[in-house]
Motif scaffolding. Structure first.
Motif, PDB file in Angstrom:
ATOM      1  N   GLU A   4       0.832  -1.207   0.000  1.00  0.00           N
ATOM      2  CA  GLU A   4       0.000   0.000   0.000  1.00  0.00           C
ATOM      3  C   GLU A   4       0.864   1.254   0.000  1.00  0.00           C
ATOM      4  OE1 GLU A   4      -2.669  -0.185   3.291  1.00  0.00           O
ATOM      5  OE2 GLU A   4      -3.788  -1.863   2.446  1.00  0.00           O
ATOM      6  N   ARG A   5       1.918   1.242   0.820  1.00  0.00           N
ATOM      7  CA  ARG A   5       2.802   2.407   0.870  1.00  0.00           C
ATOM      8  C   ARG A   5       3.501   2.621  -0.463  1.00  0.00           C
ATOM      9  NH1 ARG A   5       3.738   5.064   5.245  1.00  0.00           N
ATOM     10  NH2 ARG A   5       5.881   5.625   4.767  1.00  0.00           N
ATOM     11  N   ALA A   6       3.917   1.537  -1.097  1.00  0.00           N
ATOM     12  CA  ALA A   6       4.573   1.647  -2.405  1.00  0.00           C
ATOM     13  C   ALA A   6       3.598   2.205  -3.433  1.00  0.00           C
ATOM     14  CB  ALA A   6       5.095   0.283  -2.845  1.00  0.00           C
ATOM     15  N   ALA A   7       2.357   1.756  -3.383  1.00  0.00           N
ATOM     16  CA  ALA A   7       1.345   2.280  -4.306  1.00  0.00           C
ATOM     17  C   ALA A   7       1.108   3.763  -4.043  1.00  0.00           C
ATOM     18  CB  ALA A   7       0.049   1.490  -4.160  1.00  0.00           C
ATOM     19  N   MET A   8       1.060   4.151  -2.777  1.00  0.00           N
ATOM     20  CA  MET A   8       0.858   5.571  -2.450  1.00  0.00           C
ATOM     21  C   MET A   8       2.048   6.398  -2.905  1.00  0.00           C
ATOM     22  SD  MET A   8      -1.331   5.781   1.110  1.00  0.00           S
ATOM     23  CE  MET A   8       0.051   5.527   2.162  1.00  0.00           C
ATOM     24  N   ARG A   9       3.265   5.846  -2.761  1.00  0.00           N
ATOM     25  CA  ARG A   9       4.446   6.567  -3.242  1.00  0.00           C
ATOM     26  C   ARG A   9       4.398   6.743  -4.759  1.00  0.00           C
ATOM     27  NH1 ARG A   9       8.152   2.942  -0.589  1.00  0.00           N
ATOM     28  NH2 ARG A   9       7.587   3.209   1.550  1.00  0.00           N
TER      29      ARG A   9
END
Length: 81
Positions: A4-9
């Motif tokens: 999720e964090r990678a997608a948000m980044r």
């Protein structure tokens, strides 16, 4: 969670790219409007008001898009940091 964090980044990077493109478009429209309305360069009778109005309409649209992108960037940065 890291996916999720990678997608948000990724979304943040895309939003920042969109912000940069919009800022360049806005800058171009402002320059065109400014030079088109400069009566020291162009006599009033020769002003191309309809063309300049189109630039102004585009400027307003891109400014609105920029505000939306800035909000998205702020929200993503708040979530990530």
């Amino acid at each position: 969670m890291s996916i999720e964090r990678a997608a948000m980044r990724g979304r943040l990077a895309e939003a920042k790219d969109r912000q940069q493109r919009l800022m360049l478009r806005i800058e171009g429209h402002c320059g065109a409007i400014r030079s088109g309305l400069n009566t020291a360069l162009t006599p009033v009778a020769d002003l191309e008001i309809p063309r300049l109005a189109t630039f102004m309409d585009d400027l307003v649209q891109h400014w609105g898009e920029l505000q939306a992108v800035r909000g998205e960037i702020a929200r993503l940065e708040k979530e990530l940091f």
